[in-house]
Every structure is written in C-alpha cells, then in structure tokens.
Design an enzyme around this catalytic site. Sequence first.
Site, mmCIF file in Angstrom:
data_model
loop_
_atom_site.group_PDB
_atom_site.id
_atom_site.type_symbol
_atom_site.label_atom_id
_atom_site.label_comp_id
_atom_site.label_asym_id
_atom_site.label_seq_id
_atom_site.Cartn_x
_atom_site.Cartn_y
_atom_site.Cartn_z
ATOM 1 N NE ARG A 13 -2.995 2.509 2.858
ATOM 2 C CZ ARG A 13 -3.163 3.178 4.029
ATOM 3 N NH1 ARG A 13 -2.374 2.815 4.863
ATOM 4 N NH2 ARG A 13 -3.634 4.266 3.826
ATOM 5 C CG HIS A 19 -0.970 9.091 3.880
ATOM 6 N ND1 HIS A 19 -1.215 7.543 4.073
ATOM 7 C CD2 HIS A 19 -0.442 9.400 5.041
ATOM 8 C CE1 HIS A 19 -0.779 7.131 5.475
ATOM 9 N NE2 HIS A 19 -0.304 8.418 5.910
ATOM 10 C CD GLU A 24 -4.604 7.198 10.275
ATOM 11 O OE1 GLU A 24 -3.910 8.344 10.908
ATOM 12 O OE2 GLU A 24 -3.894 6.205 10.407
ATOM 13 C CG ASN A 80 -4.737 3.000 9.050
ATOM 14 O OD1 ASN A 80 -5.052 2.088 8.341
ATOM 15 N ND2 ASN A 80 -4.584 4.349 8.657
ATOM 16 C CE1 TYR A 130 0.594 2.249 13.950
ATOM 17 C CE2 TYR A 130 -1.527 3.441 13.121
ATOM 18 C CZ TYR A 130 -0.499 2.887 12.696
ATOM 19 O OH TYR A 130 0.149 2.919 11.264
ATOM 20 C CD GLU A 139 -1.269 3.792 8.191
ATOM 21 O OE1 GLU A 139 -1.113 4.102 9.524
ATOM 22 O OE2 GLU A 139 -1.388 4.642 7.528
HETATM 23 O O1 IFM Z 1 2.880 7.575 10.165
HETATM 24 C C1 IFM Z 1 1.349 7.315 10.592
HETATM 25 C C2 IFM Z 1 0.896 7.200 9.118
HETATM 26 O O2 IFM Z 1 1.232 8.293 8.268
HETATM 27 C C3 IFM Z 1 -0.849 7.269 9.472
HETATM 28 N N1 IFM Z 1 -1.222 6.484 10.603
HETATM 29 C C4 IFM Z 1 -0.442 6.357 11.905
HETATM 30 C C5 IFM Z 1 1.163 6.414 11.434
HETATM 31 C C6 IFM Z 1 1.799 6.326 12.584
HETATM 32 O O3 IFM Z 1 1.551 7.567 13.370
#
Ligand code: IFM
Length: 487
Positions: free
Chosen positions: A90, A134, A179, A309, A311, A387
């Site tokens: 990607r 992005h 995002e 995405n 985290y 992500e």
């Molecule tokens: O690096 C970023 C990415 O560009 C978008 N999502 C989160 C990642 C980590 O912060």
Amino acid sequence: MTASDTRPATATAATSRHFPSGFLWGAATAAYQIEGAAAEDGRTPSIWDTFSRTPGKVFEGQTGDVAADHYHRFRDDVRLISDLGLSAYRFSVSWSRVQPTGRGPAVQRGLDFYRALVDELLEHGIQPAVTLYHWDLPQELEDAGGWPQRDTAERFGDYARIVGEALGDRVERWITLNEPWCSAFLGYGSGVHAPGRTDPVAALRAAHHLNLAHGRAAAALRDTLPARAQLAATLNLHQIRPLTGSPADLDAVRRIDAVGNRVFTGPLIKGAYPQDLLRDTDRLTDWSFVREGDLAAIHRHPLDFLGINYYAPTVVSAATDSDPDNARNDGHGASEHSPWPAAEDVAFHQADGPRTAMGWSVDATGLSDLLLRCTRDFPGLPLLITENGAAYEDMPGPDGSVHDPERIAYLHSHLDAVLKAVDNGADVRGYFLWSLMDNFEWAYGYSKRFGAVYIDYDTQARIPKSSAHWYTRVARTGELPAPEAGA
Ligand code: IFM
C-alpha cells in the site's frame, strides 16, 4: 477473494494458528513519508513541505525533502518487498507530484513515476493498493482555503480521475482518503499537523469536505476503473473505552465516538451524519455547509471494503476539576488546542502497562474489539487492516543487524487479535504492517521508527530488522507461531 476460497481461521495445533487462505499480507507507506525528491520532476510544495519548514512545528525542523529517497530507489524497495514475501503493498500518491497546483492538467513525469512503481510491483507478483490522499494537500489549494473550503473536494474528484485514468488498468484496490480524522482535526483543530490551523469550526467543515471528496473521487473512479476495482476509505477508528462504567463516562465515550468515528462512518456507510454529533456541536455550527445532495453523493458508491488503521485504544471519562488539560492525554500530540470540537468536558487517560516509543499503550484487545464492532455495525462490509504497527528505539548492533523483539511481540499479539476477531465472525481480508521502512513520522520527524526495515538516513542503507524476518515467515506460511517461538 471470493466466498468459496475463504476458509475459517483454524488452530492446527495448540501452538500455531492459520489465517484464512487468500489473506493479503502487506506493508504500507505514504508518499511524503518516504519519497523525498520534493522538488523534482515538477512536484510543488504540499502543506507538509510548508509546515515542516515552519519553525517549531516538526522535531528539529526536519522535512521530507529526502526522507528514505524512495523516489530514486523504488526498484530496490520493490525487490525488498518481494524478498520479504509480501503479496501486497500500500502506497500513496503525492497529489502535488501529479497535479502541482491541485487543479488543471497533470504532469506526465509524476504519473510516470507511479506507473513505473506499479509495473515493478506487478512484475514481482505484488498487488498494489493505492491511497489517493495521505495528508499532503497541494499548498496552492490550502492557500485557496484548504479542506474547510468546498472547492477542495471538487478538485479532489478531478485529481482522482487523473490517477484513475493513469493506473486504473493495473491497480485493483483504491483507497480515497487515509485517516481523514487526522487531516481534519489535527490539521485544522489542534494544529499539530499541517496546515497547523486551530479552529474547531474549520475542523468540522474540513471533515465534511473530506467526506464529500471521497464521494467525488468514488464517482470519478467508478467512471474510470474496470468493474473489478475495489473502492474504499481508510479510517483510524478510535476504539474507545470508558474509565469507569458511570453514565457520565459512558456519555464521554458516545461523544468521542461521534466526533472521532461516526462523523465519517455515518456519511460514508450509513448515508447520514449522526444526530447526536449535530446536537453536541450545535453551539459551534449549524452544519449549513452540508448542502442538499451531499450525503447522497458521499454514499452513492458503496465501499467495497473498509480500511482500518489501529494502534492503541482511547480511554475517556467525564472531565473533573483534576483533568483541566483534557486533550493532552489523547495520544495525538501536545497542543493548547483540542482536536475534539465541543468536547471540553471529556478527559483522556493513558492506560497502565507497556507503551511504544510514541507513548501509545500496547493493547491488542482493542484491535479485536474494533474489528468485531465494525462487523456488528457494518454487516457484510469486508475489512482490511491498512495499518498496524509500533515505533520503538531501534538501533543497529555491533554486527550491523537490528533486533526489535518488542515489535515482534507487538505484531504477534495484534495478529493474534485479528485471528480472534476472524474466529468470531469478522471478515478480515488482509493486514498491512505500518510501516515497510522507517520514515518521516510527521511532527516527530525521523525521531520515531515504525519500519520493519531500518533506514540509515546517512547512507540510505536498508536493513531488515528481526521483525521483518519474523513477518516474512508469517506471510509466507499464513501461520501465526506460538508466542514463545515468535519473539
Ligand atoms: O505514520 C503514521 C501514518 O502516516 C498514518 N497512520 C499512523 C502512522 C503512525 O503514526
């Protein structure tokens, strides 16, 4: 992948578990974070070129001018992806590389770069997934008002058509926006991202125009691409937890869910803004920037999959007198200004337990909870993890190799969470690790390393970390090893 070639995730032994066949194994990057060549072949500045040159905005004044020099090294990088055994990659297209002023004719050299990248990927048997946006808005469009202005959405539709016509014969997966919450609320609300504005109403307007931009792009792409093409948007959906079960804390969850998640999933997937979001924010705006026909346009071309995405989870409560600085703890960077419009009475909390180098808590249950929530809320919509990953303080050892057991443990627990969600009915089609290689981590510059591949920024040497070797084994076998064997 069709229904007939999916099989449920199974435990083949007490210790190792299989992903469904046809599962995509990939890695993700973004143009400004890796390409460099910021002023080559007709590219003009984006808002991140400007922001990174604004004193005090990015760690040590670092910029994406050179980054990982991927623009010149893309053939080597594709070989690397192939050596890692990945089936998909990607990447994002830099808008100001292909359409320097954000309007008007395209620059052929810019398009040629992405065509060459796609051809190289296909020659190595790697499926490209293209993200159109992005975060790197052409500066000229920001100067004309940026995302708070409706015209930016119209321009995005034109840009999508240009890229669709150039790559549509060879790319199957298309992601319009990455995002958009960050673009709108960090870019125009808290100002920790480009363009660095701090106006909550501008942030809400930006959110709507990003939704509209998705609609315009989806229409242009559907017009241009073969029927087999899959269209999606990628959201950083917040998996929100209440600090306690009190009604006030549960209402804080609802509030943040509205302005963090449903502000996008509402129009994109359900065709309407949530009533509670409109109510929560009515002292800021009457939302009259949403024009008749906008919601139908945003929703007209259904998503073929939703990019997720993830985290870390977000923990909230109703604010008390001891939480005066409520948005400081939300993990999205320090600012005097909150990225959460009309949510001054919500407090953010950091969970106990391990953290990454970003200070984000390591909590894989958030990922399975999020996937299962999407499964419940959006029945029939396939999910793709576009992500997931972690930053750690990686350093080459004396022998030149980079050992990152914490990242292996992070990936292991999160892939395990994916399998748990799949076992419980989530239709997850693939996983893209963030990131293929270390890169420009926005306001943190090069101080945070998310890559499976280490970049030596002095020499541009690429060194696959031990997590890259670990991930290769998982991708090649489709099997998640036992935790103790994994690290
Ligand atoms: O690096 C970023 C990415 O560009 C978008 N999502 C989160 C990642 C980590 O912060």
